[in-house]
Design a protein around this motif. Structure first.
Motif: not given
Ligand code: ATP
Length: 380
Positions: A12-19, A36-45, A158-160
């Motif tokens: 979680r980033y604050g209230s956002v559940v990224a993964l 997955g599409p942008s924002g699905c949590g890939k980079t977080t993983a 990451d997106e090589p």
């Molecule tokens: P992209 O392909 O656009 O890089 P992604 O699939 O890698 O997207 P993440 O970067 O993991 O997605 O982000 C997942 C969710 O967490 C998104 O909703 C994003 O807005 C949110 N998020 C990512 N980093 C932060 C942060 N530092 N603070 C708050 N929210 C964040």
């Protein structure tokens, strides 16, 4: 070669559940794509695997070792960022050698090693250039070299292939796969591009909204999607609405024999890839007749869009046979049972019949006709 195990990873980033409770086994010495599409949590993983973030809950294991609380520099994993993150004031050679400098390796030795790794990634003779004096593709290679010099067991990319033109993409892809095989690296690639995932990875984990949606070999995503969402994400498949009873599906094209499908209710889409439809081939079994609405040449194959009972079917053949087939031409398409598959239909307004095309019959979707169209002849 080291396997990775992600166990119920939530971030979680604050209230956002990224993964959200990601559980995934990643094979050692292979390339796995987190797609997955942008924002699905890939980079977080990826950052959780690298140790650049700590999970809100869940564990990360490298082989039998729990590394959840192990700092990034002691995991044996290195991440290459999409924006490269090179030091602008250091030469390419010094950028690559930087990690060895941090490890206290003497200057001469780290120079020698940096030059060898730069050679390996095809940048012989460019060690003294600064990042601003390199092309985007060369900077990408410097970033890869900077990771490889650390001799990681786990390479995280990451997106090589993003931001590279078609020619550079091919070269970079070959390089990644070559070094991955040479060093038997466990490699995880993050991408939003299904083509990139398919050309790089042996294994794909598809994420939507922070959750694992489907996991398996690339081919299964094309031919055996688990859901309508997967089928649409992988694009350009034909989707025909229907109603399933056992191995039979009633569709506007007629009654089709579809032995296999993803589990779910009776309201389905029949999916079939454009290259699996056949043209005027009596061996195909079940056939439908329609009229061509358009045709095109795609470089290595040709394509026609054929309208049958208000449904547009896209068919691809491996030669240029369809290029000169004009609009209005009658065409018989074969739908071999083994090429057909069903996914449960999701309830939503105005769903198009095929991701590539506007619906030929507006409003197909939830209230689609489910009985065979008596005006359409289906032969088998
Ligand atoms: P992209 O392909 O656009 O890089 P992604 O699939 O890698 O997207 P993440 O970067 O993991 O997605 O982000 C997942 C969710 O967490 C998104 O909703 C994003 O807005 C949110 N998020 C990512 N980093 C932060 C942060 N530092 N603070 C708050 N929210 C964040």
């Amino acid at each position: 070669m080291i396997d990775l195990h992600l166990e119920g990873l939530t971030h979680r980033y604050g209230s956002v559940v990224a993964l959200d409770r990601l559980t995934l086994d990643i094979g050692g010495g292979a390339v796995t794509a987190l797609l997955g599409p942008s924002g699905c949590g890939k980079t977080t993983a990826l950052k959780l695997i690298a140790g650049l973030l700590s999970p809100t809950s869940g564990r990360v294991r490298f082989g039998g070792r729990d590394v959840t609380d192990v700092p990034a520099d002691r995991r044996g994993a290195v991440m290459v960022f999409q924006d490269h993150r090179l030091f602008p004031y250091l030469s390419a050679g010094d950028n690559v050698a930087f990690g060895l400098r941090m490890r206290g390796v003497p200057r001469r030795e780290r120079r020698r090693e940096a030059e060898a790794v730069l050679d390996r990634v095809g940048l012989h003779g460019l060690a003294s250039r600064r990042p601003a004096e390199l092309s985007g593709g060369q900077r990408q290679r410097v970033a890869l070299a900077r990771a490889l010099i650390l001799e990681p067991e786990v390479l995280l990319l990451d997106e090589p292939l993003a931001n590279l033109d078609a020619h550079l993409r091919d070269g970079m892809r070959e390089l990644i796969l070559d070094v991955q095989r040479e060093r038997e690296l466990t490699t995880v690639v993050v991408t939003h591009d299904q083509e990139e995932a398919v050309v790089l990875a042996e294994d794909i984990a598809l994420l939507f909204d922070g959750r694992l949606h489907q996991h398996g070999a690339p081919r299964t995503f094309f031919e055996r999607p688990a859901t309508e969402r997967t089928a649409r994400f992988f694009g350009s498949t034909n989707l025909v609405p229907g109603h399933r009873h056992g191995e039979v599906v009633d569709t506007p094209l007629g009654r089709l024999h579809v032995p296999d499908g993803a589990p779910g209710g009776p309201e389905v889409w029949v999916t079939v890839r454009p290259e699996r439809l056949t043209v005027a081939d009596p061996r195909a079994g079940q056939q439908v007749q329609g009229r061509v609405t358009s045709s095109s040449f795609l470089g290595t194959r040709s394509r026609a869009v054929v309208e049958v009972a208000g449904i547009r079917l896209t068919v691809d053949v491996a030669d240029d046979a369809l290029v000169d087939v004009g609009p209005g031409t009658a065409l018989t398409l074969g739908l071999p049972a083994e090429a057909l598959w069903t996914v449960p239909r999701e309830r939503r307004e105005g769903t198009p019949t095929s991701p590539d095309h506007e619906p030929a019959t507006p409003g197909w979707g939830d209230d689609a006709r489910t009985a065979a169209d008596p005006d359409v002849e289906v032969r088998s």
